[in-house]
Write a protein that holds these residues in place. Structure first.
Motif, PDB file in Angstrom:
ATOM      1  N   LYS A 130       0.801  -1.224   0.000  1.00  0.00           N
ATOM      2  CA  LYS A 130       0.000   0.000   0.000  1.00  0.00           C
ATOM      3  C   LYS A 130       0.830   1.268   0.000  1.00  0.00           C
ATOM      4  CE  LYS A 130      -3.712   0.057  -0.120  1.00  0.00           C
ATOM      5  NZ  LYS A 130      -4.583  -0.014  -1.318  1.00  0.00           N
ATOM      6  N   LEU A 131       2.150   1.137  -0.025  1.00  0.00           N
ATOM      7  CA  LEU A 131       3.034   2.308   0.012  1.00  0.00           C
ATOM      8  C   LEU A 131       2.701   3.208   1.194  1.00  0.00           C
ATOM      9  CD1 LEU A 131       3.188   3.186  -3.804  1.00  0.00           C
ATOM     10  CD2 LEU A 131       4.775   1.798  -2.459  1.00  0.00           C
ATOM     11  N   GLU A 132       2.392   2.604   2.322  1.00  0.00           N
ATOM     12  CA  GLU A 132       2.069   3.317   3.554  1.00  0.00           C
ATOM     13  C   GLU A 132       3.115   2.990   4.617  1.00  0.00           C
ATOM     14  OE1 GLU A 132      -0.340   5.360   4.578  1.00  0.00           O
ATOM     15  OE2 GLU A 132      -1.722   5.392   2.883  1.00  0.00           O
ATOM     16  N   PRO A 133       3.453   3.961   5.480  1.00  0.00           N
ATOM     17  CA  PRO A 133       4.401   3.674   6.562  1.00  0.00           C
ATOM     18  C   PRO A 133       3.872   2.613   7.518  1.00  0.00           C
ATOM     19  CG  PRO A 133       4.124   6.036   6.262  1.00  0.00           C
ATOM     20  CD  PRO A 133       3.046   5.374   5.455  1.00  0.00           C
ATOM     21  N   ARG A 134       4.764   1.767   7.967  1.00  0.00           N
ATOM     22  CA  ARG A 134       4.450   0.738   8.951  1.00  0.00           C
ATOM     23  C   ARG A 134       5.603   0.662   9.953  1.00  0.00           C
ATOM     24  NH1 ARG A 134       0.288   1.405   7.064  1.00  0.00           N
ATOM     25  NH2 ARG A 134      -1.134  -0.045   6.005  1.00  0.00           N
ATOM     26  N   MET A 135       5.336   0.090  11.117  1.00  0.00           N
ATOM     27  CA  MET A 135       6.364  -0.100  12.119  1.00  0.00           C
ATOM     28  C   MET A 135       6.408  -1.568  12.507  1.00  0.00           C
ATOM     29  SD  MET A 135       6.885   1.843  15.782  1.00  0.00           S
ATOM     30  CE  MET A 135       5.506   1.000  16.561  1.00  0.00           C
ATOM     31  N   GLY A 136       7.605  -2.158  12.516  1.00  0.00           N
ATOM     32  CA  GLY A 136       7.740  -3.562  12.844  1.00  0.00           C
ATOM     33  C   GLY A 136       8.803  -3.802  13.889  1.00  0.00           C
ATOM     34  N   GLU A 137       8.930  -5.061  14.279  1.00  0.00           N
ATOM     35  CA  GLU A 137       9.915  -5.461  15.283  1.00  0.00           C
ATOM     36  C   GLU A 137      11.233  -5.791  14.576  1.00  0.00           C
ATOM     37  OE1 GLU A 137       9.207  -5.233  18.467  1.00  0.00           O
ATOM     38  OE2 GLU A 137       7.168  -4.586  17.967  1.00  0.00           O
ATOM     39  N   ARG A 138      12.248  -4.997  14.856  1.00  0.00           N
ATOM     40  CA  ARG A 138      13.520  -5.094  14.150  1.00  0.00           C
ATOM     41  C   ARG A 138      14.150  -6.496  14.258  1.00  0.00           C
ATOM     42  NH1 ARG A 138      16.884  -1.127  12.679  1.00  0.00           N
ATOM     43  NH2 ARG A 138      15.731   0.351  13.991  1.00  0.00           N
ATOM     44  N   PHE A 139      14.055  -7.106  15.432  1.00  0.00           N
ATOM     45  CA  PHE A 139      14.748  -8.360  15.664  1.00  0.00           C
ATOM     46  C   PHE A 139      13.869  -9.590  15.459  1.00  0.00           C
ATOM     47  CE2 PHE A 139      16.835  -5.109  18.348  1.00  0.00           C
ATOM     48  CZ  PHE A 139      18.064  -5.081  17.683  1.00  0.00           C
ATOM     49  N   GLU A 140      12.634  -9.356  15.007  1.00  0.00           N
ATOM     50  CA  GLU A 140      11.735 -10.474  14.761  1.00  0.00           C
ATOM     51  C   GLU A 140      11.269 -10.547  13.320  1.00  0.00           C
ATOM     52  OE1 GLU A 140       8.517 -10.248  17.533  1.00  0.00           O
ATOM     53  OE2 GLU A 140       9.851  -9.938  19.260  1.00  0.00           O
ATOM     54  N   GLU A 141      11.458  -9.461  12.556  1.00  0.00           N
ATOM     55  CA  GLU A 141      11.001  -9.408  11.172  1.00  0.00           C
ATOM     56  C   GLU A 141      12.164  -8.974  10.279  1.00  0.00           C
ATOM     57  OE1 GLU A 141       7.109  -7.292  10.808  1.00  0.00           O
ATOM     58  OE2 GLU A 141       7.442  -6.878  12.931  1.00  0.00           O
ATOM     59  N   PRO A 142      12.199  -9.424   9.042  1.00  0.00           N
ATOM     60  CA  PRO A 142      13.298  -9.070   8.123  1.00  0.00           C
ATOM     61  C   PRO A 142      13.069  -7.704   7.475  1.00  0.00           C
ATOM     62  CG  PRO A 142      11.810 -10.584   7.032  1.00  0.00           C
ATOM     63  CD  PRO A 142      11.284 -10.431   8.437  1.00  0.00           C
ATOM     64  N   ILE A 143      13.105  -6.642   8.292  1.00  0.00           N
ATOM     65  CA  ILE A 143      12.739  -5.313   7.790  1.00  0.00           C
ATOM     66  C   ILE A 143      13.854  -4.290   7.915  1.00  0.00           C
ATOM     67  CG2 ILE A 143      10.244  -5.580   8.174  1.00  0.00           C
ATOM     68  CD1 ILE A 143      10.597  -4.201  10.866  1.00  0.00           C
ATOM     69  N   ALA A 144      14.927  -4.617   8.600  1.00  0.00           N
ATOM     70  CA  ALA A 144      15.955  -3.622   8.899  1.00  0.00           C
ATOM     71  C   ALA A 144      16.514  -2.968   7.635  1.00  0.00           C
ATOM     72  CB  ALA A 144      17.076  -4.256   9.713  1.00  0.00           C
ATOM     73  N   GLU A 145      16.707  -3.744   6.575  1.00  0.00           N
ATOM     74  CA  GLU A 145      17.299  -3.171   5.365  1.00  0.00           C
ATOM     75  C   GLU A 145      16.345  -2.224   4.635  1.00  0.00           C
ATOM     76  OE1 GLU A 145      17.743  -5.775   1.816  1.00  0.00           O
ATOM     77  OE2 GLU A 145      17.119  -7.379   3.202  1.00  0.00           O
ATOM     78  N   TYR A 146      15.078  -2.226   5.017  1.00  0.00           N
ATOM     79  CA  TYR A 146      14.092  -1.332   4.396  1.00  0.00           C
ATOM     80  C   TYR A 146      13.760  -0.135   5.297  1.00  0.00           C
ATOM     81  CZ  TYR A 146      13.461  -5.615   1.699  1.00  0.00           C
ATOM     82  OH  TYR A 146      13.674  -6.726   0.936  1.00  0.00           O
TER      83      TYR A 146
END
Length: 562
Positions: free
Chosen positions: A428-444
């Motif tokens: 959706k090209l919308e901001p989201r917040m996730g858990e850095r150490f539980e989800e593979p999102i750090a590089e994004y």
């Protein structure tokens, strides 16, 4: 009223004001964008018309509502839909709604309406043009909608208590502007006086949407009840606002717009300081303050939430109102600098929620002193984004210490201090917040941790000679450009930076949401999690045909029943 104060009370320290716990306790005030708009429309004698209302018995069709200002007109083009219950969702990824809207720049032709009919109901899947200034959608509050339709159709007025409890017949799930999906960029209208202040286009869209919703529910009741149906009592209709469901997509706004957010907070803090600096208050000013305090008590008594955080804050606010009431019973506000005394007293006597409620309330008797600050709330400092490469590293580090000194002692390697990461949803090209150490999102990760980034730059610059320039530093360390830009902005924007960790395990995005929504003029914040909140807009406001200078401002405070 003598506007000249004998003593100038300073604005509150950004280190106090810009904590998330305080930003998440802000209330609407005279400078809120909805109230700016209604005051302006009344003062300038705007006219309103409904040139089109082509809705069938099932509630499907199109309507147009036009607001005629001194120089220009703006039209809400509304499309009503017969939405199956299973398709009704407040999520931003929904693809169907009970009603969809566009705010048209001017008066639309039939060709314009035809074009919009093929795109506006699709919302994000469609495309509009620079003739449109905003795009929005809304869903019914099903239980209250059915109650109002059934009551009116049966010849009865709806239950006012249910209206107080819910507050709206429809809630928007987005009001998009500023170039979204082909709509006009902000620059197209930014120099127009009537929409120069922030979010005036969006607030006008919601104001007209509220009128459409009232007319639609009446139309549906008439269709169902025929000759038995009665007209909705205007005094009841006035307490039907427009709801809104707002989630994480809005939270990064105040981080991404430090100059603009500074201007909002700075205007409010200047207003508070001006009132605190008044040596005395007239009898009429004190009477108005006391009256609006009583009226606000009624509004707060209608405020409901089931979220534990808000339940606790509401309990504290209710206790604060009792404490404040006791104070006002024993203090006539006739001493020197009464408002400063009251605010100073509140710092130890009231919760943060109560302190900010009071800070907004003391502004109410002083429109002549406060309202002009609204002209300072837009962001016209495009040059602020240009980095001054001649600044020395020593100066840059000093600015970081001034703004982010609280973060220097944090261990930024500790998991609890960097537990979260902000990213943009691919879907959706919308901001989201996730858990850095539980989800593979750090590089994004998005640059929404200004404190962490500032400390990283500060630490690295500590290895350089303080007399070297920012340009030299950035030539070798370009990844710190966004931080140095923000650091330099802080010279003219002391309230531009949140003084808290936006990626820590304890961060509550709802505090960011409420900070922004309070400036819209929203009331009755109802968090549904730590990441999204429901609010009400324009509850108590006059409808277009009722708007006068006498009712254009204090509508946010309900009248106490006699």
């Amino acid at each position: 009223m003598d506007l000249k104060a004998q003593t100038q009370i300073e604005r509150r320290d950004p280190a106090t004001v810009m904590r998330l716990s305080r930003l998440g306790s802000l209330h609407q005030c005279r400078l809120s964008f909805m109230r700016q708009l209604t005051r302006r429309m009344a003062h300038e004698n705007w006219a309103f018309s409904r040139p089109k209302f082509d809705i069938d018995a099932k509630g499907v069709g199109c309507a147009v509502y036009t607001a005629h200002g001194p120089e220009r007109a703006y039209s809400l083009v509304a499309f009503a839909h017969d939405l199956p219950p299973e398709k009704r969702s407040d999520r931003v990824i929904a693809d169907a709604w009970d009603a969809t809207f566009a705010l048209f720049d001017g008066i639309p032709s039939e060709a314009d309406i035809e074009r919009l009919s093929k795109n506006v109901p699709l919302q994000e899947a469609g495309r509009v043009s620079e003739s449109e200034l905003s795009l929005s959608r809304a869903n019914r509050s099903v239980r209250l909608w059915s109650h109002v339709v059934d009551a009116l159709a049966a010849g009865q007025q709806p239950d006012l208590e249910q209206i107080y409890q819910v507050g709206y017949l429809m809630r928007t799930t987005a009001v998009y502007g500023s170039g979204k999906f082909g709509a006009a960029d902000r620059e197209k209208v930014a120099d127009r006086p009537e929409v120069y202040a922030p979010f005036q286009v969006e607030m006008l869209s919601v104001f007209l949407t509220r009128t459409f919703v009232r007319d639609l529910v009446q139309h549906m009741a008439d269709a169902k009840g025929g000759s038995r149906a009665v007209k909705l009592d205007p005094d009841i209709a006035r307490w039907l606002g427009i709801g809104n469901s707002t989630g994480l997509g809005m939270a990064p706004f105040i981080v991404n717009h430090p100059i603009l957010f500074n201007n909002w907070i700075m205007a409010r803090e200047k207003a508070i300081a001006r009132v605190r600096s008044l040596e005395s208050a007239s009898e009429s000013e004190v009477d108005q303050f006391r009256e609006l305090f009583q009226r606000s008590q009624l509004s707060i008594s209608w405020w409901r939430s089931q979220h534990p955080i808000q339940v606790e804050k509401l309990a504290a606010l209710t206790a604060d109102l009792d404490t404040l009431s006791d104070y006002l019973d024993t203090h006539a506000l006739t001493d020197a600098f009464p408002w400063n005394r009251l605010m100073t007293w509140s710092e130890t006597a009231l919760s943060t929620e109560g302190q900010e409620f009071l800070a907004s309330l003391i502004l109410e008797p002083y429109g002549e002193l406060v309202d002009g600050l609204a002209t300072c709330m837009a962001d016209s400092q495009a040059q602020a984004f240009v980095i001054d490469g001649t600044m020395s590293i020593g100066q840059a580090r000093e600015l970081i210490r001034d703004t982010h000194g609280w973060a220097l002692d944090l261990d930024w390697e500790a998991r609890e201090n960097c537990a979260r990461a902000w990213y943009v949803s691919e879907e959706k090209l919308e901001p989201r917040m996730g858990e850095r150490f539980e989800e593979p999102i750090a590089e994004y990760e998005q640059p929404l941790a200004p404190a962490r980034d500032a400390i990283a730059a500060y630490t690295l610059m500590g290895e350089w000679d303080e007399s070297q320039t920012v340009a030299e530093f950035l030539l070798l360390c370009p990844e710190h450009r966004h931080t140095l830009r923000r650091v330099q902005m802080s010279r003219n924007a002391p309230y531009g930076e949140i003084r808290d960790n936006t990626i820590g395990s304890a961060v509550l995005p709802i505090d960011m949401l409420r900070a922004k929504l309070s400036f819209f003029g929203a009331t009755h914040f109802d968090p549904r999690s730590d990441r999204w909140v429901r609010i009400c807009m324009y509850s108590g406001a006059p409808y277009p045909e009722e708007l006068t200078s006498e009712n254009a401002d204090f509508w946010v405070y309900p009248q106490v029943p006699v």
